[in-house]
Motif scaffolding. Structure first.
Motif, PDB file in Angstrom:
ATOM      1  N   GLU A 147       0.775  -1.200   0.110  1.00 52.37           N
ATOM      2  CA  GLU A 147       0.154  -0.119  -0.122  1.00 52.37           C
ATOM      3  C   GLU A 147       0.758   1.464   0.066  1.00 52.37           C
ATOM      4  OE1 GLU A 147      -2.969  -0.254   3.081  1.00 52.37           O
ATOM      5  OE2 GLU A 147      -3.864  -2.147   2.274  1.00 52.37           O
ATOM      6  N   SER A 148       2.209   1.045  -0.032  1.00 55.76           N
ATOM      7  CA  SER A 148       3.170   2.247  -0.013  1.00 55.76           C
ATOM      8  C   SER A 148       3.053   2.902  -1.525  1.00 55.76           C
ATOM      9  CB  SER A 148       4.554   1.834   0.323  1.00 55.76           C
ATOM     10  OG  SER A 148       5.574   2.716  -0.186  1.00 55.76           O
ATOM     11  N   ARG A 149       2.934   4.388  -1.589  1.00 59.66           N
ATOM     12  CA  ARG A 149       3.332   4.874  -2.754  1.00 59.66           C
ATOM     13  C   ARG A 149       4.705   5.323  -2.943  1.00 59.66           C
ATOM     14  NH1 ARG A 149       2.646  10.864  -4.185  1.00 59.66           N
ATOM     15  NH2 ARG A 149       2.588  10.963  -6.352  1.00 59.66           N
ATOM     16  N   VAL A 150       5.218   5.798  -1.971  1.00 60.03           N
ATOM     17  CA  VAL A 150       6.506   6.318  -2.028  1.00 60.03           C
ATOM     18  C   VAL A 150       7.845   5.513  -1.876  1.00 60.03           C
ATOM     19  CG1 VAL A 150       8.211   8.053  -0.975  1.00 60.03           C
ATOM     20  CG2 VAL A 150       5.635   8.543  -1.397  1.00 60.03           C
ATOM     21  N   ASN A 151       7.705   4.511  -0.837  1.00 58.78           N
ATOM     22  CA  ASN A 151       8.967   3.768  -0.599  1.00 58.78           C
ATOM     23  C   ASN A 151       8.871   2.543  -1.791  1.00 58.78           C
ATOM     24  OD1 ASN A 151      10.522   4.156   2.129  1.00 58.78           O
ATOM     25  ND2 ASN A 151       8.327   5.041   2.155  1.00 58.78           N
ATOM     26  N   PHE A 190       8.952   7.771   7.774  1.00 55.36           N
ATOM     27  CA  PHE A 190       9.015   8.182   9.268  1.00 55.36           C
ATOM     28  C   PHE A 190       7.827   7.925   9.817  1.00 55.36           C
ATOM     29  CE2 PHE A 190      11.926  12.466  10.155  1.00 55.36           C
ATOM     30  CZ  PHE A 190      12.850  11.488  10.834  1.00 55.36           C
ATOM     31  N   TYR A 191       7.802   7.375  11.107  1.00 56.56           N
ATOM     32  CA  TYR A 191       6.441   7.101  11.839  1.00 56.56           C
ATOM     33  C   TYR A 191       6.968   7.780  13.370  1.00 56.56           C
ATOM     34  CZ  TYR A 191       4.032   3.655   9.266  1.00 56.56           C
ATOM     35  OH  TYR A 191       3.274   3.028   8.187  1.00 56.56           O
ATOM     36  N   TRP A 192       6.339   8.784  13.521  1.00 55.79           N
ATOM     37  CA  TRP A 192       6.495   9.447  14.853  1.00 55.79           C
ATOM     38  C   TRP A 192       7.944   9.951  14.990  1.00 55.79           C
ATOM     39  CZ3 TRP A 192       2.737  12.093  16.397  1.00 55.79           C
ATOM     40  CH2 TRP A 192       1.177  11.571  16.272  1.00 55.79           C
ATOM     41  N   THR A 204       5.839  13.911   1.320  1.00 56.40           N
ATOM     42  CA  THR A 204       5.429  12.913   0.641  1.00 56.40           C
ATOM     43  C   THR A 204       3.830  12.897   0.626  1.00 56.40           C
ATOM     44  OG1 THR A 204       5.370  11.487   2.451  1.00 56.40           O
ATOM     45  CG2 THR A 204       7.454  11.312   1.078  1.00 56.40           C
ATOM     46  N   LEU A 205       3.295  13.830   1.433  1.00 55.33           N
ATOM     47  CA  LEU A 205       1.555  13.803   1.565  1.00 55.33           C
ATOM     48  C   LEU A 205       1.299  14.562   0.414  1.00 55.33           C
ATOM     49  CD1 LEU A 205       0.695  14.059   5.156  1.00 55.33           C
ATOM     50  CD2 LEU A 205       0.707  12.107   3.962  1.00 55.33           C
ATOM     51  N   ASN A 206       2.162  15.512  -0.029  1.00 59.59           N
ATOM     52  CA  ASN A 206       1.708  16.333  -1.327  1.00 59.59           C
ATOM     53  C   ASN A 206       2.803  16.210  -2.555  1.00 59.59           C
ATOM     54  OD1 ASN A 206      -0.499  17.891  -0.281  1.00 59.59           O
ATOM     55  ND2 ASN A 206       0.912  18.386   1.273  1.00 59.59           N
TER      56      ASN A 206
HETATM   57  C1  LIG Z   1       1.860   5.841  12.151  1.00 61.93           C
HETATM   58  C2  LIG Z   1       2.357   6.980  11.058  1.00 61.93           C
HETATM   59  C3  LIG Z   1       3.275   7.775  11.672  1.00 61.93           C
HETATM   60  C4  LIG Z   1       3.893   8.735  11.017  1.00 61.93           C
HETATM   61  N1  LIG Z   1       4.690   9.861  11.428  1.00 61.93           N
HETATM   62  C5  LIG Z   1       5.243  10.841  10.678  1.00 61.93           C
HETATM   63  C6  LIG Z   1       5.913  11.620  11.276  1.00 61.93           C
HETATM   64  O1  LIG Z   1       6.405  11.659  12.267  1.00 61.93           O
HETATM   65  N2  LIG Z   1       6.490  12.739  10.420  1.00 61.93           N
HETATM   66  C7  LIG Z   1       6.271  12.783   9.190  1.00 61.93           C
HETATM   67  O2  LIG Z   1       6.713  13.494   8.601  1.00 61.93           O
HETATM   68  N3  LIG Z   1       5.215  11.835   8.691  1.00 61.93           N
HETATM   69  C8  LIG Z   1       4.871  10.839   9.279  1.00 61.93           C
HETATM   70  N4  LIG Z   1       3.966   9.774   8.706  1.00 61.93           N
HETATM   71  C9  LIG Z   1       3.635   9.999   7.265  1.00 61.93           C
HETATM   72  C10 LIG Z   1       4.450   8.820   6.677  1.00 61.93           C
HETATM   73  O3  LIG Z   1       6.012   9.164   6.732  1.00 61.93           O
HETATM   74  C11 LIG Z   1       4.377   8.795   5.102  1.00 61.93           C
HETATM   75  O4  LIG Z   1       3.105   8.451   4.895  1.00 61.93           O
HETATM   76  C12 LIG Z   1       5.107   8.081   4.146  1.00 61.93           C
HETATM   77  O5  LIG Z   1       6.652   8.845   4.258  1.00 61.93           O
HETATM   78  C13 LIG Z   1       4.866   8.062   2.905  1.00 61.93           C
HETATM   79  O6  LIG Z   1       5.431   6.899   2.224  1.00 61.93           O
HETATM   80  P1  LIG Z   1       4.741   5.474   1.661  1.00 61.93           P
HETATM   81  O7  LIG Z   1       3.971   6.067   0.521  1.00 61.93           O
HETATM   82  O8  LIG Z   1       5.745   4.537   1.365  1.00 61.93           O
HETATM   83  O9  LIG Z   1       3.892   4.735   2.667  1.00 61.93           O
HETATM   84  C14 LIG Z   1       3.411   8.903   9.654  1.00 61.93           C
HETATM   85  C15 LIG Z   1       2.480   8.031   9.103  1.00 61.93           C
HETATM   86  C16 LIG Z   1       1.943   6.960  10.108  1.00 61.93           C
HETATM   87  C17 LIG Z   1       1.052   5.851   9.153  1.00 61.93           C
END
Ligand SMILES: Cc1cc2nc3c(=O)[nH]c(=O)nc-3n(C[C@H](O)[C@H](O)[C@H](O)COP(=O)(O)O)c2cc1C
Length: 173
Positions: free
Chosen positions: A15-19, A67-69, A152-154
């Motif tokens: 379900e990852s877009r970026v990684n 990044f998670y937290w 990455t959200l935008n």
């Molecule tokens: C549980 C959780 C914690 C997160 N914590 C952060 C954070 O501390 N800082 C941040 O910039 N993004 C945070 N994010 C956003 C993720 O880093 C972001 O969705 C991810 O880099 C996108 O990559 P992906 O498409 O591979 O999932 C968090 C997301 C989740 C689900």
């Protein structure tokens, strides 16, 4: 180019877009091995000896994660706690990682301007990576410039493509 082991820590790579896109950019690169650690160890029961053997066989290790937290997903912390054993990674006989390179590749949902001293988070991404950098120093690894992809959200598709290209380039050095 260094013989590289990418240890990817994403709880759901499907379900990852970026990684997922970043990993795709490494496909076909000679001397790059990718491991999707959450698929290998969904129950966190890490095969320590298998991981150590793989690490020993490579010159450069990459920890790739979202990044998670302001830190990594939990399995990377578990990996550090379990795999970096006394007598293997550190201690008087623990020299197996000496001279190897460590690169962190982190994606962050938050925009780059939030990760500044005066920004919303009040701290930079490299500052948040300090425990990993200290770990690298402790176990004799060379800390490479991290690959940091904020916002990455935008992120547009074009920006993601460009980032994937930069990642492949960084790994190819
Ligand atoms: C549980 C959780 C914690 C997160 N914590 C952060 C954070 O501390 N800082 C941040 O910039 N993004 C945070 N994010 C956003 C993720 O880093 C972001 O969705 C991810 O880099 C996108 O990559 P992906 O498409 O591979 O999932 C968090 C997301 C989740 C689900």
């Amino acid at each position: 180019m260094a013989n590289t082991l990418i240890l990817a820590f994403h709880p759901n790579m499907n379900e990852s877009r970026v990684n997922r896109r970043l990993l795709e950019a490494t496909r076909g690169m000679a001397d790059v091995t990718v491991r999707d650690e959450y698929v290998l160890y969904p129950d966190f029961a890490i095969d320590v000896k298998a991981e150590q053997r793989l690490v020993e066989d490579h010159d450069r290790i990459v920890w790739q994660f979202p990044f998670y937290w302001y830190s990594s997903p939990a399995l990377l912390k578990q990996w550090q706690d379990d795999v970096l054993e006394y007598g293997w990674a550190y201690g008087s006989t623990g020299d197996k990682l000496h001279g190897k390179e460590l690169m962190v590749a982190v994606s962050a949902g938050g925009a780059g301007e939030k990760y500044t001293k005066d920004g919303e988070f009040g701290i930079t991404v490299p500052e948040l990576l300090a425990p990993m950098r200290a770990t690298a120093n402790h176990i004799g690894m060379t800390w490479l410039d991290p690959f940091i992809l904020p916002g990455t959200l935008n992120l547009s598709d074009d920006e993601l493509e460009a980032a994937a290209g930069r990642y492949a380039q960084a790994l190819g050095r």
